[in-house]
Design a protein around this motif. Structure first.
Motif, PDB file in Angstrom:
ATOM      1  N   CYS A   1     -19.335 -18.363 -27.560  1.00 10.83           N
ATOM      2  CA  CYS A   1     -18.306 -17.868 -28.490  1.00 10.83           C
ATOM      3  C   CYS A   1     -18.328 -16.349 -28.578  1.00 10.83           C
ATOM      4  N   THR A   2     -19.535 -15.788 -28.632  1.00  5.85           N
ATOM      5  CA  THR A   2     -19.664 -14.324 -28.689  1.00  5.85           C
ATOM      6  C   THR A   2     -19.110 -13.679 -27.431  1.00  5.85           C
ATOM      7  N   ARG A   3     -19.410 -14.281 -26.271  1.00  4.44           N
ATOM      8  CA  ARG A   3     -18.903 -13.739 -25.006  1.00  4.44           C
ATOM      9  C   ARG A   3     -17.379 -13.814 -24.938  1.00  4.44           C
ATOM     10  N   LEU A   4     -16.816 -14.897 -25.459  1.00  5.12           N
ATOM     11  CA  LEU A   4     -15.361 -15.042 -25.457  1.00  5.12           C
ATOM     12  C   LEU A   4     -14.701 -13.966 -26.321  1.00  5.12           C
ATOM     13  N   VAL A   5     -15.272 -13.707 -27.492  1.00  2.00           N
ATOM     14  CA  VAL A   5     -14.720 -12.675 -28.371  1.00  2.00           C
ATOM     15  C   VAL A   5     -14.849 -11.296 -27.729  1.00  2.00           C
ATOM     16  N   LEU A   6     -16.010 -11.014 -27.137  1.00  4.38           N
ATOM     17  CA  LEU A   6     -16.189  -9.735 -26.455  1.00  4.38           C
ATOM     18  C   LEU A   6     -15.211  -9.601 -25.288  1.00  4.38           C
ATOM     19  N   GLY A   7     -14.943 -10.718 -24.610  1.00  3.25           N
ATOM     20  CA  GLY A   7     -13.980 -10.710 -23.515  1.00  3.25           C
ATOM     21  C   GLY A   7     -12.581 -10.354 -23.977  1.00  3.25           C
ATOM     22  N   THR A   8     -12.195 -10.847 -25.157  1.00  4.84           N
ATOM     23  CA  THR A   8     -10.866 -10.503 -25.685  1.00  4.84           C
ATOM     24  C   THR A   8     -10.766  -9.016 -25.999  1.00  4.84           C
ATOM     25  N   PHE A   9     -11.857  -8.432 -26.522  1.00  2.72           N
ATOM     26  CA  PHE A   9     -11.857  -6.997 -26.807  1.00  2.72           C
ATOM     27  C   PHE A   9     -11.812  -6.179 -25.515  1.00  2.72           C
ATOM     28  N   CYS A  10     -12.505  -6.636 -24.476  1.00  4.36           N
ATOM     29  CA  CYS A  10     -12.480  -5.920 -23.201  1.00  4.36           C
ATOM     30  C   CYS A  10     -11.086  -5.947 -22.587  1.00  4.36           C
ATOM     31  N   ALA A  11     -10.438  -7.118 -22.656  1.00  7.09           N
ATOM     32  CA  ALA A  11      -9.073  -7.225 -22.132  1.00  7.09           C
ATOM     33  C   ALA A  11      -8.118  -6.339 -22.935  1.00  7.09           C
TER      34      ALA A  11
END
Length: 316
Positions: free
Chosen positions: A146-156
């Motif tokens: 879940c943390t990686r998914l949220v960080l991925g949205t911020f990176c995108a």
């Protein structure tokens, strides 16, 4: 050396922009100020409440509410990038924003808006896994995932924001420094450029169109599978609970993606500034205020947590 002239305004004088905002006299400005203030206060109160409730109630420490807490954080920041400056400008005689301030506002506005689009898609994927693959759900949506998914949205979001901000502010602004909007956004800024904006408009339409259409398709596919799974459920109570939870998310998705498509993902959007102002108010202030209401009023667990928190503070 005297400033070089290009068009009607010298390049050297463009150290600041003027946000024209909305037309109208003092009464109109006062009314708009009251509306903006009410919407912003509602956004701050609603989203802060959601963050506090989800943080304090152990029953809400699940992936779905983890994403919802991040959505509330995004909405809070999203409105705060725009609303305070807009409120200050209603009764300001200058309505000036510096060149650097304008670029910063555009960067964070684009970052947070794009991140929210991807986060809503992640929330749809979370519901898809929870309903369609319940046995794999605890492993697939573990805390680290879940943390990686949220960080991925911020990176995108950051990637799109860098592209849009860099391409916009690489243009020469020399025809005027008056932005026909209440905040710094790509479409009104492109109208001030005294060079060809074809590539910028292509980037805006292409990237934003790809993001809106792509994430919308992913959400629709997820909810297509979810709908089929729900219809196969034997329990009427179970179907009602799932429909209630998913209905809240679909309502939030429809509001956000709908306004995003109208503003950025259709040809000719740059030309319709008056329409753009109204639509911008909706997605920068109205939707962030509505999201906590949508999720709390239609969610039994959140309502119970709110009641528990209110009782706790009443007892104190």
């Amino acid at each position: 050396m005297p400033p070089r002239r290009n068009g009607s305004l010298s390049v050297a004088s463009l150290q600041e922009f003027v946000l024209e905002g909305f037309e109208g006299g003092l009464e109109t400005q006062a009314l708009l100020f009251a509306v903006f203030l009410a919407l912003y206060l509602g956004t701050v109160l609603g989203n802060l409440t959601m963050i506090v409730v989800i943080t304090q109630d152990a029953r809400l420490h699940s992936p779905m509410y983890f994403f919802l807490k991040n959505l509330s954080f995004l909405d809070l920041c999203y409105s705060s990038v725009i609303a305070p400056n807009a409120l200050a400008n209603f009764f300001s005689s200058s309505k000036v924003i510096t060149f650097q301030g304008c670029a910063t506002q555009l960067f964070f506005f684009s970052l947070l808006g794009t991140t929210e689009a991807f986060l809503l898609t992640v929330m749809a994927y979370d519901r898809f896994m929870a309903i369609c693959s319940p046995l794999r759900y605890p492993i697939t949506m573990c805390p680290s995932a879940c943390t990686r998914l949220v960080l991925g949205t911020f990176c995108a979001g950051c990637l799109n924001s860098i592209v849009q901000t860099a391409s916009t502010f690489s243009l020469p602004f020399c025809s005027s420094n008056h932005i026909d909007h209440f905040f710094c956004d790509v479409p009104p800024l492109l109208r001030l450029a005294c060079a060809s904006t074809a590539i910028n408009e292509l980037l805006l339409f292409g990237l934003c169109g790809l993001i809106v259409v792509g994430t919308t398709l992913l959400v629709l596919v997820s909810y297509g599978y979810i709908t089929v799974t729900i219809l196969r459920m034997q329990s009427g109570a179970g179907r009602h609970k799932v429909f209630s939870t998913c209905g809240s998310h679909m309502m939030a998705v429809s509001l956000f993606y709908g306004t995003g498509f109208v503003m950025y993902a259709q040809p000719g959007a740059v030309e319709s500034m008056e329409q753009g102002k109204v639509v911008s108010v909706f997605y920068t202030l109205v939707i962030p205020m509505l999201n906590p209401l949508i999720y709390s009023l239609r969610n039994k667990d959140v309502k119970e947590a709110l009641w528990k928190l209110s009782q706790k503070h009443t007892a104190l």
